[in-house]
Write a protein that holds these residues in place. Structure first.
Motif, PDB file in Angstrom:
ATOM      1  N   PRO A  18      -2.330   9.755 -11.081  1.00 16.35           N
ATOM      2  CA  PRO A  18      -2.771  11.044 -11.623  1.00 16.35           C
ATOM      3  C   PRO A  18      -3.938  11.648 -10.841  1.00 16.35           C
ATOM      4  N   ILE A  19      -4.889  10.807 -10.427  1.00 14.50           N
ATOM      5  CA  ILE A  19      -6.071  11.329  -9.754  1.00 14.50           C
ATOM      6  C   ILE A  19      -5.799  11.749  -8.314  1.00 14.50           C
ATOM      7  N   THR A  20      -4.777  11.145  -7.675  1.00 15.54           N
ATOM      8  CA  THR A  20      -4.515  11.445  -6.260  1.00 15.54           C
ATOM      9  C   THR A  20      -3.435  12.504  -6.059  1.00 15.54           C
ATOM     10  N   LEU A  21      -2.532  12.660  -7.006  1.00 18.64           N
ATOM     11  CA  LEU A  21      -1.406  13.578  -6.797  1.00 18.64           C
ATOM     12  C   LEU A  21      -1.847  15.012  -6.516  1.00 18.64           C
ATOM     13  N   PRO A  22      -2.836  15.556  -7.239  1.00 23.60           N
ATOM     14  CA  PRO A  22      -3.265  16.918  -6.897  1.00 23.60           C
ATOM     15  C   PRO A  22      -3.822  17.018  -5.479  1.00 23.60           C
ATOM     16  N   ILE A  23      -4.493  15.988  -5.024  1.00 21.90           N
ATOM     17  CA  ILE A  23      -5.052  15.990  -3.670  1.00 21.90           C
ATOM     18  C   ILE A  23      -3.935  15.938  -2.641  1.00 21.90           C
ATOM     19  N   LYS A  24      -2.939  15.093  -2.878  1.00 22.07           N
ATOM     20  CA  LYS A  24      -1.827  14.985  -1.935  1.00 22.07           C
ATOM     21  C   LYS A  24      -0.992  16.266  -1.917  1.00 22.07           C
ATOM     22  N   LYS A  25      -0.935  16.943  -3.062  1.00 21.85           N
ATOM     23  CA  LYS A  25      -0.142  18.173  -3.147  1.00 21.85           C
ATOM     24  C   LYS A  25      -0.847  19.348  -2.472  1.00 21.85           C
ATOM     25  N   ASN A  26      -2.163  19.436  -2.655  1.00 20.61           N
ATOM     26  CA  ASN A  26      -2.886  20.630  -2.213  1.00 20.61           C
ATOM     27  C   ASN A  26      -3.861  20.390  -1.070  1.00 20.61           C
ATOM     28  N   GLY A  27      -4.132  19.118  -0.764  1.00 18.99           N
ATOM     29  CA  GLY A  27      -5.196  18.811   0.185  1.00 18.99           C
ATOM     30  C   GLY A  27      -4.954  19.329   1.586  1.00 18.99           C
ATOM     31  N   THR A  28      -3.717  19.283   2.048  1.00 23.05           N
ATOM     32  CA  THR A  28      -3.433  19.768   3.402  1.00 23.05           C
ATOM     33  C   THR A  28      -3.727  21.255   3.511  1.00 23.05           C
ATOM     34  N   THR A  29      -3.278  22.028   2.509  1.00 24.96           N
ATOM     35  CA  THR A  29      -3.522  23.473   2.525  1.00 24.96           C
ATOM     36  C   THR A  29      -5.002  23.779   2.379  1.00 24.96           C
ATOM     37  N   GLU A  30      -5.666  23.101   1.454  1.00 20.28           N
ATOM     38  CA  GLU A  30      -7.074  23.378   1.185  1.00 20.28           C
ATOM     39  C   GLU A  30      -7.960  23.079   2.388  1.00 20.28           C
ATOM     40  N   THR A  31      -7.527  22.170   3.259  1.00 22.91           N
ATOM     41  CA  THR A  31      -8.336  21.814   4.427  1.00 22.91           C
ATOM     42  C   THR A  31      -7.813  22.456   5.701  1.00 22.91           C
ATOM     43  N   GLU A  36      -3.881  14.937   6.711  1.00 19.57           N
ATOM     44  CA  GLU A  36      -2.474  14.583   6.869  1.00 19.57           C
ATOM     45  C   GLU A  36      -2.207  13.324   6.060  1.00 19.57           C
ATOM     46  N   PHE A  37      -1.339  13.426   5.061  1.00 16.12           N
ATOM     47  CA  PHE A  37      -1.081  12.316   4.154  1.00 16.12           C
ATOM     48  C   PHE A  37       0.145  11.536   4.620  1.00 16.12           C
ATOM     49  N   GLU A  38      -0.049  10.239   4.816  1.00 18.06           N
ATOM     50  CA  GLU A  38       1.030   9.367   5.268  1.00 18.06           C
ATOM     51  C   GLU A  38       1.944   9.018   4.094  1.00 18.06           C
ATOM     52  N   ASP A  39       3.235   8.935   4.366  1.00 17.47           N
ATOM     53  CA  ASP A  39       4.209   8.570   3.336  1.00 17.47           C
ATOM     54  C   ASP A  39       4.458   7.073   3.423  1.00 17.47           C
ATOM     55  N   ILE A  40       3.735   6.286   2.618  1.00 23.93           N
ATOM     56  CA  ILE A  40       3.804   4.832   2.673  1.00 23.93           C
ATOM     57  C   ILE A  40       4.133   4.301   1.280  1.00 23.93           C
ATOM     58  N   VAL A  41       5.300   3.673   1.146  1.00 24.57           N
ATOM     59  CA  VAL A  41       5.747   3.123  -0.136  1.00 24.57           C
ATOM     60  C   VAL A  41       6.267   1.706   0.084  1.00 24.57           C
ATOM     61  N   PRO A  42       5.702   0.734  -0.643  1.00 20.86           N
ATOM     62  CA  PRO A  42       4.537   0.836  -1.516  1.00 20.86           C
ATOM     63  C   PRO A  42       3.261   0.974  -0.702  1.00 20.86           C
ATOM     64  N   ILE A  43       2.234   1.483  -1.323  1.00 16.23           N
ATOM     65  CA  ILE A  43       0.990   1.760  -0.605  1.00 16.23           C
ATOM     66  C   ILE A  43       0.352   0.481  -0.082  1.00 16.23           C
ATOM     67  N   THR A  44       0.677  -0.668  -0.652  1.00  8.53           N
ATOM     68  CA  THR A  44       0.112  -1.931  -0.169  1.00  8.53           C
ATOM     69  C   THR A  44       0.447  -2.184   1.304  1.00  8.53           C
ATOM     70  N   LYS A  45       1.499  -1.537   1.805  1.00  5.90           N
ATOM     71  CA  LYS A  45       1.839  -1.699   3.224  1.00  5.90           C
ATOM     72  C   LYS A  45       0.798  -1.069   4.145  1.00  5.90           C
ATOM     73  N   ALA A  46      -0.066  -0.242   3.596  1.00  5.02           N
ATOM     74  CA  ALA A  46      -1.114   0.383   4.418  1.00  5.02           C
ATOM     75  C   ALA A  46      -2.313  -0.532   4.611  1.00  5.02           C
ATOM     76  N   PHE A  47      -2.457  -1.545   3.759  1.00  8.62           N
ATOM     77  CA  PHE A  47      -3.701  -2.306   3.751  1.00  8.62           C
ATOM     78  C   PHE A  47      -3.884  -3.139   5.028  1.00  8.62           C
ATOM     79  N   LYS A  48      -2.856  -3.873   5.425  1.00  3.80           N
ATOM     80  CA  LYS A  48      -2.992  -4.733   6.598  1.00  3.80           C
ATOM     81  C   LYS A  48      -3.273  -3.922   7.865  1.00  3.80           C
TER      82      LYS A  48
END
Length: 301
Positions: A18-31, A36-48
């Motif tokens: 809930p807290i990140t979805l508005p940022i991912k939806k609007n953040g690219t335009t607002e900045t 640039e938001f990476e499409d990583i599912v599940p997000i745990t794959k980003a940690f390593k």
């Protein structure tokens, strides 16, 4: 990471909450296209890759992994905002077809875990030790993955499962006594029951006693971004704050599970460090202030 001043493109890895979805939806335009938001599912794959290669400028990060990263002086730093937290009493399960175990019964048994340093496992072990008096050194831990930090080695009472297995499959087959599983817990097997008899009630009583929010994931930024472009880190952090203020935060059992700011997070982060130290994930006690860069320590105050 590329020269930030030259590229001005900020790669960000975040899960959907809930807290990140508005940022991912609007953040690219607002900045103006900067974020640039990476499409990583599940997000745990980003940690390593974030830990080992500094693959992103800003990334979600499991808190136990981050504490280890700080102990090994990795060039990433924590931002004082929690994205995900949950009470972990329900994650410790056994197979009732073979036995009904309670917490102390786990001593001398084999417990399957995805990796020894997984944050969910860290919290579950902390619960077993602090709330039920379980001697963690008497449990045989069976792991299925490496941890995120190449420098870390599991303790002697942890061994690797044969290739091609999973915690769930071995537990369902009766090959291990219990397992600790979060999102990977099978939902359609009634044989899998919680080791803690009343996980919901005990988590409530545990919180009333210790006032600890069991944080799973927070946010980190690369040291290069923090030092070269601190205003961008501030901009991202302010977007998180605004998202929560707009009502996009989450609760569990009526509790805020997106705490923001060092003062709000301090007590829970102290508990994280203590559990990591007790479980030999780190070899010295870190202070909460050590978890933050000088330029991120004041965020949220």
């Amino acid at each position: 990471m590329a020269d930030l001043v030259a590229t001005d493109r900020i790669r960000i890895a975040l899960g959907d909450y809930p807290i990140t979805l508005p940022i991912k939806k609007n953040g690219t335009t607002e900045t103006g296209g900067r974020f640039e938001f990476e499409d990583i599912v599940p997000i745990t794959k980003a940690f390593k890759p974030m830990i080992r290669k500094n693959a992103y400028d800003i990334s979600e990060m499991a808190i136990a992994t981050y504490v280890q990263a700080r102990a090994f002086d990795k060039p990433i730093w924590l931002l004082p905002a929690a994205l995900l937290a949950r009470f972990q009493h329900k994650t410790i399960v056994s197979n009732s077809e073979y036995s009904t175990l309670r917490p102390k019964d786990l001593e001398g048994k084999t417990v399957g875990i995805r990796s020894y340093s997984q944050t969910t496992v860290m919290w579950a072990r902390g619960i077993l030790s602090a709330e039920y008096g379980v001697d963690l050194s008497r449990i045989n831990w069976l792991t299925f993955e490496d941890g995120h930090l190449a420098e870390y080695s599991d303790p002697p009472n942890a061994r690797r499962a044969p290739e091609g297995n999973t915690v769930a499959a071995m537990l369902q087959a009766g090959q291990i006594d219990a397992g600790i599983m979060g999102n990977d817990l099978p939902k359609d097997d009634p044989r899998l029951i919680t080791v803690i008899e009343d996980p919901k009630g005990d988590s409530k009583r545990g919180y009333e006693s210790n006032r600890v929010i069991p944080i799973n994931h927070m946010v980190v930024a690369s040291q290069a971004l923090i030092e070269q472009r601190p205003e961008i880190v501030r901009q991202f952090f302010d977007m998180l704050v605004a998202s929560k203020a707009a009502g996009h935060g989450a609760t569990d059992a009526g509790l805020d599970i997106n705490p923001i700011g060092i003062d709000t997070l301090r007590h829970s982060l102290e508990a994280v460090v203590e559990h990591c130290l007790e479980q030999k994930l780190i070899d010295r006690r870190l202070t909460v202030d050590e978890l933050f860069h000088d330029k991120t320590r004041e965020l949220g105050r």
